[in-house]
Design an enzyme around this catalytic site. Structure first.
Site, PDB file in Angstrom:
ATOM      1  N   CYS A 112     -31.642  -2.364  -8.075  1.00  0.00           N
ATOM      2  CA  CYS A 112     -32.716  -2.998  -7.299  1.00  0.00           C
ATOM      3  C   CYS A 112     -34.098  -2.607  -7.800  1.00  0.00           C
ATOM      4  O   CYS A 112     -35.100  -3.073  -7.261  1.00  0.00           O
ATOM      5  CB  CYS A 112     -32.578  -2.587  -5.844  1.00  0.00           C
ATOM      6  SG  CYS A 112     -32.504  -0.798  -5.688  1.00  0.00           S
ATOM      7  N   HIS A 135       0.827  -1.222   0.000  1.00  0.00           N
ATOM      8  CA  HIS A 135       0.000   0.000   0.000  1.00  0.00           C
ATOM      9  C   HIS A 135       0.857   1.267   0.000  1.00  0.00           C
ATOM     10  O   HIS A 135       0.453   2.298  -0.540  1.00  0.00           O
ATOM     11  CB  HIS A 135      -1.041   0.004   1.131  1.00  0.00           C
ATOM     12  CG  HIS A 135      -0.499  -0.039   2.515  1.00  0.00           C
ATOM     13  ND1 HIS A 135      -0.111  -1.185   3.148  1.00  0.00           N
ATOM     14  CD2 HIS A 135      -0.295   0.958   3.402  1.00  0.00           C
ATOM     15  CE1 HIS A 135       0.302  -0.902   4.370  1.00  0.00           C
ATOM     16  NE2 HIS A 135       0.211   0.389   4.547  1.00  0.00           N
TER      17      HIS A 135
END
Ligand code: PCO
Length: 189
Positions: free
Chosen positions: A163, A78
């Site tokens: 949805c 990272h």
């Protein structure tokens, strides 16, 4: 020779991650010479086929953080990625990741890069979630925190969501994201 501009694209587990292959291709087509690495959360991998990404894009997932480190002296992924990048784009940024990065949680590769981010470099994020989640008062609080860090928000936009609900919460159009990256990264060097 001038160095290529380096963009770290990060994607999270919103259904809008289906657009990742298209987004990466458009970034490559419209910003010539751009070098791209992709950090994908485990949940985002549910939504796209990693074999459909442009060949030049290197993909990193959480396991790479651990697989590349075994002893002191080894590189910490990272930190390598935050050093490498000129700019970071989180698209889509789901509700979970917005909450985590505004609160400093760093329990995956993506959030660790954000936690270590150099605030002098642009970070653009594109929220994508259900309208009810977007309209929850927590969202406004998180936006204010992220704005305080100088992070740039693009969207969300209003449309019929995965949805079936219609309203604010969809990821910005790919063309608009690419144009915003082009505008910001052009000012980096
Ligand atoms: C989940 N969330 C969503 C996420 C945001 N949706 C979108 C668009 C896509 C289709 O155009 C999925 C890209 O609707 O960004 O739908 C719960 S409803």
């Amino acid at each position: 020779m001038t160095e290529p501009l380096k963009l770290l694209v990060c994607c999270t587990g919103s259904v809008a991650a289906i657009k990742i292959p298209l987004l990466l291709q458009q970034l490559k087509d419209i910003i010539p010479g751009l070098s791209i690495k992709l950090v994908a959360t485990q949940n985002s991998l549910h939504f796209f086929d990693t074999t459909s990404l442009p060949e030049s894009v290197q993909l990193y997932t959480d396991s790479d953080e651990w697989d590349t480190w075994s002893k002191i002296g080894d590189k910490v992924l990272h930190i390598e990625l935050r050093r490498w990048a000129d700019m970071m784009l989180i698209a889509p940024c789901d509700a979970n990741t917005m909450a985590k990065i505004s609160g400093g949680i760093c329990d995956n590769l993506l959030c660790c890069v954000v936690r270590a981010w150099d605030l002098a470099k642009p970070l653009l994020y594109c929220p994508a979630m259900n309208t009810a989640m977007w309209e929850h008062p927590l969202t406004g609080k998180q936006i204010a925190v992220l704005e305080g860090f100088g992070y740039i928000r693009l969207g969300p936009i209003s449309k019929v969501l995965a949805c079936g609900d219609a309203g604010l919460g969809a990821m910005s159009e790919v063309a608009d994201i690419v144009n915003s990256v082009k505008d910001k990264i052009g000012k980096v060097k």
